[in-house]
Design an enzyme around this catalytic site. Sequence first.
Site, PDB file in Angstrom:
ATOM      1  N   CYS A  65       0.811  -1.224   0.000  1.00 19.22           N
ATOM      2  CA  CYS A  65       0.000   0.000   0.000  1.00 19.22           C
ATOM      3  C   CYS A  65       0.844   1.273   0.000  1.00 19.22           C
ATOM      4  O   CYS A  65       0.381   2.331  -0.426  1.00 19.22           O
ATOM      5  CB  CYS A  65      -0.960   0.008   1.180  1.00 19.22           C
ATOM      6  SG  CYS A  65      -2.118  -1.361   1.141  1.00 19.22           S
TER       7      CYS A  65
ATOM      8  N   HIS B  69      -3.415   7.448   1.687  1.00 18.74           N
ATOM      9  CA  HIS B  69      -3.763   6.110   1.219  1.00 18.74           C
ATOM     10  C   HIS B  69      -5.182   5.812   1.697  1.00 18.74           C
ATOM     11  O   HIS B  69      -5.520   6.028   2.860  1.00 18.74           O
ATOM     12  CB  HIS B  69      -2.773   5.095   1.793  1.00 18.74           C
ATOM     13  CG  HIS B  69      -3.206   3.674   1.590  1.00 18.74           C
ATOM     14  ND1 HIS B  69      -3.658   3.209   0.375  1.00 18.74           N
ATOM     15  CD2 HIS B  69      -3.283   2.635   2.452  1.00 18.74           C
ATOM     16  CE1 HIS B  69      -3.976   1.943   0.496  1.00 18.74           C
ATOM     17  NE2 HIS B  69      -3.775   1.564   1.745  1.00 18.74           N
TER      18      HIS B  69
ATOM     19  N   ASN C 201      -9.989   0.083  -0.938  1.00 18.19           N
ATOM     20  CA  ASN C 201      -8.531   0.139  -0.796  1.00 18.19           C
ATOM     21  C   ASN C 201      -7.895  -0.485  -2.049  1.00 18.19           C
ATOM     22  O   ASN C 201      -7.973  -1.695  -2.240  1.00 18.19           O
ATOM     23  CB  ASN C 201      -8.124  -0.627   0.466  1.00 18.19           C
ATOM     24  CG  ASN C 201      -6.622  -0.594   0.719  1.00 18.19           C
ATOM     25  OD1 ASN C 201      -5.854  -0.194  -0.152  1.00 18.19           O
ATOM     26  ND2 ASN C 201      -6.213  -1.028   1.889  1.00 18.19           N
TER      27      ASN C 201
HETATM   28  N1  ACO Z   1     -19.166  -8.304   7.567  1.00 19.64           N
HETATM   29  C1  ACO Z   1     -19.781  -8.527   8.734  1.00 19.64           C
HETATM   30  N2  ACO Z   1     -19.137  -8.823   9.867  1.00 19.64           N
HETATM   31  C2  ACO Z   1     -17.803  -8.887   9.821  1.00 19.64           C
HETATM   32  C3  ACO Z   1     -17.079  -8.658   8.627  1.00 19.64           C
HETATM   33  C4  ACO Z   1     -17.820  -8.364   7.465  1.00 19.64           C
HETATM   34  N3  ACO Z   1     -17.231  -8.102   6.283  1.00 19.64           N
HETATM   35  N4  ACO Z   1     -15.758  -8.776   8.882  1.00 19.64           N
HETATM   36  C5  ACO Z   1     -15.644  -9.047  10.193  1.00 19.64           C
HETATM   37  N5  ACO Z   1     -16.873  -9.122  10.757  1.00 19.64           N
HETATM   38  C6  ACO Z   1     -17.201  -9.412  12.144  1.00 19.64           C
HETATM   39  C7  ACO Z   1     -16.119 -10.159  12.871  1.00 19.64           C
HETATM   40  O1  ACO Z   1     -16.241 -11.544  12.637  1.00 19.64           O
HETATM   41  C8  ACO Z   1     -16.360  -9.785  14.307  1.00 19.64           C
HETATM   42  O2  ACO Z   1     -17.422 -10.573  14.785  1.00 19.64           O
HETATM   43  P1  ACO Z   1     -17.407 -11.144  16.308  1.00 19.64           P
HETATM   44  O3  ACO Z   1     -17.398  -9.907  17.166  1.00 19.64           O
HETATM   45  O4  ACO Z   1     -18.673 -11.936  16.383  1.00 19.64           O
HETATM   46  O5  ACO Z   1     -16.154 -11.946  16.422  1.00 19.64           O
HETATM   47  C9  ACO Z   1     -16.881  -8.339  14.213  1.00 19.64           C
HETATM   48  O6  ACO Z   1     -17.303  -8.164  12.845  1.00 19.64           O
HETATM   49  C10 ACO Z   1     -15.841  -7.299  14.581  1.00 19.64           C
HETATM   50  O7  ACO Z   1     -14.626  -7.615  13.878  1.00 19.64           O
HETATM   51  P2  ACO Z   1     -13.338  -6.729  14.045  1.00 19.64           P
HETATM   52  O8  ACO Z   1     -12.271  -7.276  13.182  1.00 19.64           O
HETATM   53  O9  ACO Z   1     -13.035  -6.550  15.488  1.00 19.64           O
HETATM   54  O10 ACO Z   1     -13.887  -5.363  13.467  1.00 19.64           O
HETATM   55  P3  ACO Z   1     -13.226  -3.935  13.440  1.00 19.64           P
HETATM   56  O11 ACO Z   1     -14.113  -2.940  14.054  1.00 19.64           O
HETATM   57  O12 ACO Z   1     -11.790  -3.963  13.919  1.00 19.64           O
HETATM   58  O13 ACO Z   1     -13.187  -3.607  11.883  1.00 19.64           O
HETATM   59  C11 ACO Z   1     -11.615  -3.608  10.052  1.00 19.64           C
HETATM   60  C12 ACO Z   1     -12.469  -4.451  10.993  1.00 19.64           C
HETATM   61  C13 ACO Z   1     -12.543  -2.807   9.154  1.00 19.64           C
HETATM   62  C14 ACO Z   1     -10.752  -4.527   9.207  1.00 19.64           C
HETATM   63  C15 ACO Z   1     -10.731  -2.661  10.909  1.00 19.64           C
HETATM   64  O14 ACO Z   1     -10.040  -3.370  11.899  1.00 19.64           O
HETATM   65  C16 ACO Z   1      -9.750  -1.905  10.077  1.00 19.64           C
HETATM   66  O15 ACO Z   1     -10.113  -0.988   9.371  1.00 19.64           O
HETATM   67  N6  ACO Z   1      -8.454  -2.222  10.189  1.00 19.64           N
HETATM   68  C17 ACO Z   1      -7.443  -1.574   9.398  1.00 19.64           C
HETATM   69  C18 ACO Z   1      -7.008  -2.515   8.389  1.00 19.64           C
HETATM   70  C19 ACO Z   1      -7.011  -1.951   6.986  1.00 19.64           C
HETATM   71  O16 ACO Z   1      -7.662  -1.016   6.644  1.00 19.64           O
HETATM   72  N7  ACO Z   1      -6.213  -2.602   6.213  1.00 19.64           N
HETATM   73  C20 ACO Z   1      -6.071  -2.274   4.866  1.00 19.64           C
HETATM   74  C21 ACO Z   1      -4.728  -2.692   4.411  1.00 19.64           C
HETATM   75  S1  ACO Z   1      -3.498  -1.981   5.397  1.00 19.64           S
HETATM   76  C22 ACO Z   1      -3.453  -0.469   4.988  1.00 19.64           C
HETATM   77  O17 ACO Z   1      -3.755  -0.166   3.894  1.00 19.64           O
HETATM   78  C23 ACO Z   1      -3.106   0.490   6.052  1.00 19.64           C
END
Ligand code: ACO
Length: 321
Positions: A113, A248, A278
Amino acid sequence: MIRSVVRGSGSALPKRCVSNEELAQTVDTSDEWIVERSGIRQRYVAGEGETTSSLAIDAAKAACADAGVDPTTIDLIVLATATPDNTFPATATKVQDALGCNGGIAFDVAAVCSGFLYALATADSMLRTGMARRALVIGAETFSRILDWEDRTTCVLFGDGAGAVLLEAQDSDEAGPGVITSRLHADGAQHDLLYVDGGPSTTQTVGHVRMKGREVFRHAVVNLAEVLGEVLEESGLSIDDVDWVVPHQANARILDATARKLGIPAERVVVTVDRHANTSAASVPLALDVARKDGRIKSGDLVMLEAMGGGFTWGASLIRM
Ligand code: ACO
């Protein structure tokens, strides 16, 4: 002084747009969950015949047209991608051949990224030291081809696309146009938080994206705020001098949290994650092109670019347009 001046930009997207609702028909997710957690409403997904090189070529041609530059005069192509057409040769060489500028320098950069920031800093160094005069810096990805479409924690977050910037070595001065400064970092200890579980030398497969989203989020906000502070300090400028931040486009919540930490008003941050998702290395040049073409980013504006990705890698650049 010699500076790398932005002469033009271009971008390209696959034909097919996939909404959250459409994705929810095949993956256990919902529009509400995706919008709330990431700000993403849709993404573009490459179809048959659309590849990283085809998107890169379209973006590169658009950047040359925008600059009014004959593509055969390009003597450097640096292409950032984590999804090349082939393991080798570099996808940049396909772009070179399509533009008809064979004989110059062309290579790929792998920093996921943050790839565009790494490519920009590399091209800038080469232009300032006289190794080349006209460069295309491209970010191009077909991330859809390395997603596990059964893993809802990753597949909803990414999209395909390409963006390109045409840089030219020109005489400039302190207050004049061009790349002012860039800072790059990497921390290989964070490999397991964001990686692809395959590769030619390990599994002989392409592999799929694996990510510990919550931890990536935490590191992203800290690292990005730090590197943005570094480029400002090095250039003797303050956040109030910056007209536009082009981050980004990983996640709307990362953009908000980073802007809050630095005290940047939301209306000065370019956001395209809602429509592109992304697109990894393509996201910064895609967003930059959107904001130049819709008239927000103008000649003379001070623009700050930033990104973080797998590795971890991260970086920032300050450019006077
Ligand atoms: N749809 C529905 N539910 C989902 C999904 C989905 N697509 N994905 C995960 N869940 C569920 C999980 O299973 C979990 O359920 P549980 O509580 O029953 O176990 C719940 O949602 C919460 O999951 P978390 O992973 O804790 O959710 P979070 O609020 O952290 O959001 C996310 C996840 C969006 C990935 C967030 O952590 C994030 O934005 N992280 C940054 C990562 C990123 O953007 N990476 C991109 C590449 S790196 C970069 O470019 C910087």
